[in-house]
Design a protein around this motif. Sequence first.
Motif, PDB file in Angstrom:
ATOM      1  N   THR A 109      26.845  28.069  38.505  1.00  0.00           N
ATOM      2  CA  THR A 109      28.274  28.022  38.908  1.00  0.00           C
ATOM      3  C   THR A 109      28.306  27.215  40.396  1.00  0.00           C
ATOM      4  OG1 THR A 109      28.958  29.775  37.700  1.00  0.00           O
ATOM      5  CG2 THR A 109      30.641  29.133  39.359  1.00  0.00           C
ATOM      6  N   LEU A 110      27.256  27.872  41.251  1.00  0.00           N
ATOM      7  CA  LEU A 110      27.257  27.418  42.468  1.00  0.00           C
ATOM      8  C   LEU A 110      26.766  25.950  42.371  1.00  0.00           C
ATOM      9  CD1 LEU A 110      27.239  28.042  45.690  1.00  0.00           C
ATOM     10  CD2 LEU A 110      25.061  28.526  45.494  1.00  0.00           C
ATOM     11  N   ASN A 111      25.577  25.604  41.751  1.00  0.00           N
ATOM     12  CA  ASN A 111      25.344  24.324  41.597  1.00  0.00           C
ATOM     13  C   ASN A 111      26.567  23.491  40.903  1.00  0.00           C
ATOM     14  OD1 ASN A 111      23.703  22.057  41.655  1.00  0.00           O
ATOM     15  ND2 ASN A 111      22.659  22.298  39.511  1.00  0.00           N
ATOM     16  N   GLY A 112      27.332  23.877  40.234  1.00  0.00           N
ATOM     17  CA  GLY A 112      28.486  23.232  39.610  1.00  0.00           C
ATOM     18  C   GLY A 112      29.182  22.742  40.917  1.00  0.00           C
ATOM     19  N   LEU A 113      29.495  23.712  41.540  1.00  0.00           N
ATOM     20  CA  LEU A 113      30.586  23.841  42.709  1.00  0.00           C
ATOM     21  C   LEU A 113      30.020  22.607  43.840  1.00  0.00           C
ATOM     22  CD1 LEU A 113      31.978  27.229  43.261  1.00  0.00           C
ATOM     23  CD2 LEU A 113      33.174  25.285  42.482  1.00  0.00           C
ATOM     24  N   VAL A 114      28.635  22.584  43.801  1.00  0.00           N
ATOM     25  CA  VAL A 114      27.909  21.785  44.950  1.00  0.00           C
ATOM     26  C   VAL A 114      28.243  20.149  44.475  1.00  0.00           C
ATOM     27  CG1 VAL A 114      25.807  20.861  45.593  1.00  0.00           C
ATOM     28  CG2 VAL A 114      26.384  23.202  45.744  1.00  0.00           C
ATOM     29  N   ILE A 115      27.917  20.067  42.983  1.00  0.00           N
ATOM     30  CA  ILE A 115      27.986  18.759  42.534  1.00  0.00           C
ATOM     31  C   ILE A 115      29.577  18.240  42.411  1.00  0.00           C
ATOM     32  CG2 ILE A 115      28.062  17.693  40.290  1.00  0.00           C
ATOM     33  CD1 ILE A 115      25.126  19.179  39.645  1.00  0.00           C
ATOM     34  N   TYR A 142      31.720  19.162  44.706  1.00  0.00           N
ATOM     35  CA  TYR A 142      32.204  18.615  45.775  1.00  0.00           C
ATOM     36  C   TYR A 142      31.692  17.260  46.283  1.00  0.00           C
ATOM     37  CZ  TYR A 142      31.948  18.203  51.132  1.00  0.00           C
ATOM     38  OH  TYR A 142      32.014  17.940  52.293  1.00  0.00           O
ATOM     39  N   VAL A 143      30.686  16.797  45.799  1.00  0.00           N
ATOM     40  CA  VAL A 143      30.288  15.420  46.098  1.00  0.00           C
ATOM     41  C   VAL A 143      31.112  14.324  45.160  1.00  0.00           C
ATOM     42  CG1 VAL A 143      28.063  13.842  46.079  1.00  0.00           C
ATOM     43  CG2 VAL A 143      28.010  16.194  46.933  1.00  0.00           C
ATOM     44  N   THR A 144      31.128  14.650  43.845  1.00  0.00           N
ATOM     45  CA  THR A 144      31.886  13.864  42.915  1.00  0.00           C
ATOM     46  C   THR A 144      33.403  13.716  43.347  1.00  0.00           C
ATOM     47  OG1 THR A 144      32.218  15.605  41.264  1.00  0.00           O
ATOM     48  CG2 THR A 144      30.191  14.002  40.976  1.00  0.00           C
ATOM     49  N   ASP A 145      33.883  14.840  43.733  1.00  0.00           N
ATOM     50  CA  ASP A 145      35.504  14.620  44.283  1.00  0.00           C
ATOM     51  C   ASP A 145      35.360  13.723  45.472  1.00  0.00           C
ATOM     52  OD1 ASP A 145      36.329  16.541  42.365  1.00  0.00           O
ATOM     53  OD2 ASP A 145      36.546  18.002  43.871  1.00  0.00           O
ATOM     54  N   LEU A 146      34.424  13.649  46.380  1.00  0.00           N
ATOM     55  CA  LEU A 146      34.666  12.831  47.629  1.00  0.00           C
ATOM     56  C   LEU A 146      34.269  11.480  47.310  1.00  0.00           C
ATOM     57  CD1 LEU A 146      32.826  14.962  50.276  1.00  0.00           C
ATOM     58  CD2 LEU A 146      35.020  14.182  50.413  1.00  0.00           C
ATOM     59  N   TYR A 147      33.299  11.244  46.380  1.00  0.00           N
ATOM     60  CA  TYR A 147      32.675   9.661  46.209  1.00  0.00           C
ATOM     61  C   TYR A 147      33.137   9.080  44.825  1.00  0.00           C
ATOM     62  CZ  TYR A 147      30.284  10.109  50.765  1.00  0.00           C
ATOM     63  OH  TYR A 147      29.809  10.323  51.913  1.00  0.00           O
ATOM     64  N   GLU A 196      33.972  27.636  51.707  1.00  0.00           N
ATOM     65  CA  GLU A 196      34.352  26.388  52.386  1.00  0.00           C
ATOM     66  C   GLU A 196      33.133  25.551  52.486  1.00  0.00           C
ATOM     67  OE1 GLU A 196      35.531  26.413  56.555  1.00  0.00           O
ATOM     68  OE2 GLU A 196      37.539  27.271  56.053  1.00  0.00           O
ATOM     69  N   PHE A 197      33.457  24.417  51.916  1.00  0.00           N
ATOM     70  CA  PHE A 197      32.170  23.366  51.734  1.00  0.00           C
ATOM     71  C   PHE A 197      32.120  22.193  53.013  1.00  0.00           C
ATOM     72  CE2 PHE A 197      30.927  24.619  47.466  1.00  0.00           C
ATOM     73  CZ  PHE A 197      31.948  25.324  46.999  1.00  0.00           C
ATOM     74  N   HIS A 198      31.185  22.372  53.851  1.00  0.00           N
ATOM     75  CA  HIS A 198      30.988  21.692  55.057  1.00  0.00           C
ATOM     76  C   HIS A 198      29.695  20.697  54.694  1.00  0.00           C
ATOM     77  CE1 HIS A 198      33.662  24.094  57.713  1.00  0.00           C
ATOM     78  NE2 HIS A 198      33.341  24.805  56.868  1.00  0.00           N
ATOM     79  N   GLY A 199      30.291  19.476  54.353  1.00  0.00           N
ATOM     80  CA  GLY A 199      29.279  18.291  54.191  1.00  0.00           C
ATOM     81  C   GLY A 199      28.823  17.455  55.118  1.00  0.00           C
TER      82      GLY A 199
END
Lengths: 167, 161
Positions: B54-60, B62-67, B91-94
Amino acid sequence: MQAELPKEITKLIGKISFEDSSPILVQKGLWQNFCSAIEDSNPIYWNESEAIKHTDELIAHPALLPSWVHDFEWHPNRKKVLPMQLHFHLKEVLNLPLGIVTEVEIEYYEPIKNGDEISSNQKLLSITDPVTTKLGNGRYWVIEVTYFNQKEIIVGKQNMHFLGYKK
Amino acid sequence: MSSKIALPISKFVTSVKNIQAGAIYSRDWAPLHSDQDWAINKGNLPNIIMNNYTLNGLVIKYVTDLYGDATRIGKVSFKIKKPICPNETLEFHGYVISEDKVSDELSFLNINLDIKISDQIVSSAKIIAGVNLTEKKINSPWKIDSKKWKSYIDEVTTDKS
């Protein structure tokens, strides 16, 4: 210090020691429920007409790759196969009853699609000398898991870093 | 590109339901992710905790939502520093650490991500993602065959090691 490792363990380093086959085919319903849980609206998981622009058809969420080889919690005809059997084998042989994941690295090569059948194998990459940590005494080890589809194409690879320890 | 570029912050609120659903739909039956009674009374945890998938899903996400939808994730590595429980705001800080342009239409971004709860880092991740940064975006990174894709990941990973 490495010599203190039982031969049973040293002979595992760099060699495939456990294999898992998929207990289920990859299912759209499972990955879409997962996407719903994390509120991921990317159309390549949901919308066929959008997905074909990129992946020819819908694809499973990449984060689920390792989960496709997880066994059922209960099965009518057999006992459950534990995930990461090599990790549990190391814990047992080294008498380190407790274990945690410290780091995960996963590479994605091929998209996973509805109906795919995923299998995997596990290889011990490395194991450290004995260490003392806040949790207890133990060792760190790294297990590489390689995932294949039904065409024997490598679809991804995962390195799991563990600490096995006892208090 | 050598200096790191901060990306927009994203938030996700955890709940008993989404932590349980993330675990169950990733076929992770360990009770610490779905059984509150077990987690608190036997697992010595404050509550159920989010699983790796689930954590990995949220990480991915975050990136696909941005790019964009066509962003193709090549590699994710992450560490969990503190357990993630229900009723927390993540909170996701990239930060984009580097960009490697491997062809006219494909760049690999190296992104570092800190996941925080109330300013405390609970997890950190590194992501390598293939993106088409051209205006027309004619060729999707997903159209690259897996062998070529893997060679790109090896190349980009080796450059950073």
